[in-house]
Design a protein around this motif. Structure first.
Motif, PDB file in Angstrom:
ATOM      1  N   ARG A  35      -3.374   8.494   4.792  1.00  0.00           N
ATOM      2  CA  ARG A  35      -4.445   8.676   4.687  1.00  0.00           C
ATOM      3  C   ARG A  35      -5.462   8.785   5.804  1.00  0.00           C
ATOM      4  N   GLY A  36      -5.850   9.731   6.102  1.00  0.00           N
ATOM      5  CA  GLY A  36      -6.526   9.797   7.443  1.00  0.00           C
ATOM      6  C   GLY A  36      -5.923   9.215   8.643  1.00  0.00           C
ATOM      7  N   ASP A  37      -6.256   8.279   9.350  1.00  0.00           N
ATOM      8  CA  ASP A  37      -5.357   7.743  10.175  1.00  0.00           C
ATOM      9  C   ASP A  37      -4.679   6.424   9.779  1.00  0.00           C
ATOM     10  N   LYS A  38      -4.612   6.115   8.730  1.00  0.00           N
ATOM     11  CA  LYS A  38      -4.003   4.886   8.263  1.00  0.00           C
ATOM     12  C   LYS A  38      -2.567   5.300   7.591  1.00  0.00           C
ATOM     13  N   ALA A  39      -1.481   4.898   7.828  1.00  0.00           N
ATOM     14  CA  ALA A  39      -0.237   5.113   7.171  1.00  0.00           C
ATOM     15  C   ALA A  39       0.500   3.808   7.146  1.00  0.00           C
ATOM     16  N   HIS A  40       1.523   3.811   6.205  1.00  0.00           N
ATOM     17  CA  HIS A  40       2.160   2.527   6.201  1.00  0.00           C
ATOM     18  C   HIS A  40       3.673   2.963   6.916  1.00  0.00           C
ATOM     19  N   LYS A  41       4.235   1.700   7.136  1.00  0.00           N
ATOM     20  CA  LYS A  41       5.829   1.799   7.881  1.00  0.00           C
ATOM     21  C   LYS A  41       6.681   2.395   6.829  1.00  0.00           C
ATOM     22  N   ASN A  42       7.725   2.870   7.138  1.00  0.00           N
ATOM     23  CA  ASN A  42       8.925   3.415   6.461  1.00  0.00           C
ATOM     24  C   ASN A  42       9.792   2.199   5.947  1.00  0.00           C
ATOM     25  N   ASN A  43       9.458   1.815   4.616  1.00  0.00           N
ATOM     26  CA  ASN A  43      10.271   0.449   4.160  1.00  0.00           C
ATOM     27  C   ASN A  43      11.617   0.441   3.915  1.00  0.00           C
ATOM     28  N   PHE A  44      12.026   1.853   4.040  1.00  0.00           N
ATOM     29  CA  PHE A  44      13.556   1.684   3.888  1.00  0.00           C
ATOM     30  C   PHE A  44      14.055   1.595   5.223  1.00  0.00           C
ATOM     31  N   ALA A  90     -10.957  -0.185   2.045  1.00  0.00           N
ATOM     32  CA  ALA A  90     -11.121  -1.015   3.041  1.00  0.00           C
ATOM     33  C   ALA A  90     -10.003  -1.736   4.015  1.00  0.00           C
ATOM     34  N   GLN A  91      -8.807  -1.838   3.347  1.00  0.00           N
ATOM     35  CA  GLN A  91      -7.776  -2.350   3.844  1.00  0.00           C
ATOM     36  C   GLN A  91      -6.571  -1.204   4.173  1.00  0.00           C
ATOM     37  N   GLY A  92      -6.662  -0.438   3.503  1.00  0.00           N
ATOM     38  CA  GLY A  92      -5.543   0.765   3.710  1.00  0.00           C
ATOM     39  C   GLY A  92      -4.368   0.563   2.797  1.00  0.00           C
ATOM     40  N   TRP A  93      -3.214   0.831   3.130  1.00  0.00           N
ATOM     41  CA  TRP A  93      -2.241   0.759   1.984  1.00  0.00           C
ATOM     42  C   TRP A  93      -1.756  -0.656   1.758  1.00  0.00           C
ATOM     43  N   THR A  94      -1.636  -1.192   0.775  1.00  0.00           N
ATOM     44  CA  THR A  94      -1.364  -2.607   0.246  1.00  0.00           C
ATOM     45  C   THR A  94      -0.199  -2.588  -0.523  1.00  0.00           C
ATOM     46  N   PHE A  95       0.650  -3.568  -0.665  1.00  0.00           N
ATOM     47  CA  PHE A  95       1.744  -3.905  -1.401  1.00  0.00           C
ATOM     48  C   PHE A  95       1.677  -5.394  -2.156  1.00  0.00           C
ATOM     49  N   HIS A  96       0.495  -5.759  -2.535  1.00  0.00           N
ATOM     50  CA  HIS A  96       0.184  -7.115  -3.129  1.00  0.00           C
ATOM     51  C   HIS A  96       1.248  -7.521  -4.210  1.00  0.00           C
ATOM     52  N   ASN A  97       1.876  -8.506  -4.289  1.00  0.00           N
ATOM     53  CA  ASN A  97       2.856  -8.892  -5.290  1.00  0.00           C
ATOM     54  C   ASN A  97       3.991  -8.206  -5.199  1.00  0.00           C
ATOM     55  N   HIS A  98       4.430  -7.623  -4.119  1.00  0.00           N
ATOM     56  CA  HIS A  98       5.741  -6.739  -4.319  1.00  0.00           C
ATOM     57  C   HIS A  98       6.955  -7.894  -4.343  1.00  0.00           C
TER      58      HIS A  98
END
Length: 477
Positions: A255-264, A303-311
């Motif tokens: 989204r915009g300039d924020k991306a998460h890493k490829n978790n695979f 505010a934080q971008g992509w999150t994975f809380h409690n994963h």
């Protein structure tokens, strides 16, 4: 790899067991050959004690004759329903089967078997490198029979089927898993046509039991670089069918300039890191599962971008269902994997903040005897390409390990259980096992872990009476 002439093969097979098999076969007038992995490993200069013998005729008859010639120290097992036999002798296992040809129905891996020639038997083999045979009869002792040029494929590092790969994989879909596994074990490439057939026939894996798939996955997991096998499983479409939770991690959202890493690919890097650190099978499974909950926990927060809380918590809940589906053990091994998945964020949180004695004591108490494996997993989990951040985390992990060693040296492990247990609490307050007893036990344990009171009876008793009063309990003694 070493190219061996027939004379050199005869010399490589110059041992009592092969000469005795040869004598037994000649006595019965039977053609016999050592085949498959044992022959392959002779050329790869790898040790092997599992010997497969193909007999043009009755494998059971030859096995019985071998037992007679080896004497009382040999053990014979006969499996008449399958037309096979096994002889165990001096730590070796020799499997005998009559040469055969096979045909399959579409909905079963169980073939219709007929007696056949050596050529028929080699035609039904899974891969060219496993279809080589060496004659053991005295007149032709050491002669290589290699109709599919398995030697050349060994030299070139290629996995290829002897016949049409679509037929090979459709007949017995487990061969698709074996294809990937051999490529991973031997560090070979899968030949293009063979790989394309994997993709075309991937759906056929559904008729294979979880037990058989699990065996192949474990062998892939124990290779030097498991990521090779899992990438091939994913590219072929097999992974989506057998471990869809892992395949689902192969996505990057932006989204915009924020991306998460490829978790695979991150997960596979963590597994390889664990291997390099000497991790065993179940620690490797924990590494494979450690981020499995991220797909279900992914959220966008402006505010934080992509999150994975409690994963970690969600992933731990997913472990039993995955283990059950793959026929993996549901005992202490599964609990171990589940615990490490659940706890794998804890050392990272500690390392990202001030490394306090209290936090490390709690971690050590929750991880128990698996604390060292947990730290190995967490160190392997640092795959950042930012070298400064990576060094910072690893340095903080080093500090966590130092504190762990210090606490162990002081025998904190022995002291972490308060000296007033649940049975005494129940007696004091005339309670059955219930939530209130658990609350009081936890209050005492937290006080010890946080170093608020020493683990001594008098101060703990005073704290117990105070906490009991807060929840409306009165001591009956």
């Amino acid at each position: 790899m070493k190219i061996l002439t027939d004379a050199e093969l005869a010399q490589a097979l110059d041992s009592d067991i092969f000469h005795t098999i040869s004598a037994a076969a000649d006595k019965l007038g039977l053609e016999c050959y050592v085949v498959g992995g044992y022959v392959r490993d002779l050329f790869l200069e790898r040790p092997s004690n599992d010997i497969d013998i193909v007999v043009v005729g009755s494998g059971i008859s030859l096995a019985s004759e071998l037992k007679q010639q080896l004497g009382r120290k040999a053990h014979l097992s006969v499996f008449r329903n399958f037309g096979t036999a096994q002889v165990k002798w001096k730590g070796m296992e020799v499997e005998f089967v009559g040469a055969r040809k096979e045909s399959y129905s579409h909905d079963s891996r169980k073939p219709v078997v007929e007696d056949g020639t050596l050529e028929d038997d080699q035609n039904r083999r899974d891969f060219t490198i496993n279809a080589m045979a060496v004659c053991l009869n005295a007149e032709r002792y050491g002669e290589l029979v290699d109709p599919f040029y398995g030697i050349e494929d060994l030299e070139d590092g290629i996995i290829r089927t002897p016949l049409d790969p679509d037929v090979t994989f459709s007949d017995d879909p487990l061969r698709m898993m074996r294809c990937v596994r051999f490529a991973a074990q031997l560090n070979f490439m899968i030949e293009d046509e063979t790989f394309e057939a994997l993709s075309r026939n991937a759906e056929r894996i559904r008729i294979v039991s979880g037990e058989r798939i699990k065996d192949e996955l474990n062998k892939i997991m124990m290779t030097a670089t498991p990521s090779r096998g899992f990438v091939d499983l994913h590219r072929s479409g097999l992974l989506q069918l057998i471990l869809p939770e892992l395949a689902a991690l192969d996505i990057v959202e932006r989204r915009g300039d924020k991306a998460h890493k490829n978790n695979f690919y991150h997960t596979l890097e963590v597994v390889d890191n664990v291997c390099r650190r000497g991790g065993g099978l179940w620690l490797r499974w924990a590494a494979l599962m450690h981020d499995i909950g991220k797909t279900r926990c992914k959220r966008w927060e402006p505010a934080q971008g992509w999150t994975f809380h409690n994963h970690n918590y969600v992933g731990a809940k997913m472990v039993p269902q995955i283990f059950r589906r793959l026929a993996l053990p549901l005992d202490a091994k599964m609990k171990y994997v589940q615990k490490l998945v659940d706890l794998h964020m804890r050392p990272i949180v500690i390392a990202d903040e001030e490394v306090t004695d209290s936090a490390v004591r709690r971690l050590m108490n929750d991880a128990g005897d698996d604390i060292d494996d947990l730290m190995t997993l967490c160190e392997a989990d640092i795959t950042s390409k930012n070298e400064v951040r990576k060094r910072m985390f690893l340095e903080n992990f080093r500090m966590v390990r130092e504190k762990l060693a210090d606490l162990k040296e002081k025998d904190y492990k022995r002291l972490l259980q308060p000296c007033i247990d649940g049975n005494e609490i129940m007696q004091m307050f005339a309670l059955p096992p219930c939530r209130e007893v658990g609350q009081l036990k936890q209050a005492l344990k937290d006080a010890v872990l946080d170093n608020k009171v020493p683990n001594e009876r008098e101060p703990l008793m005073a704290l117990l009476l105070e906490k009991a009063k807060e929840i409306g309990l009165v001591c009956k003694n």
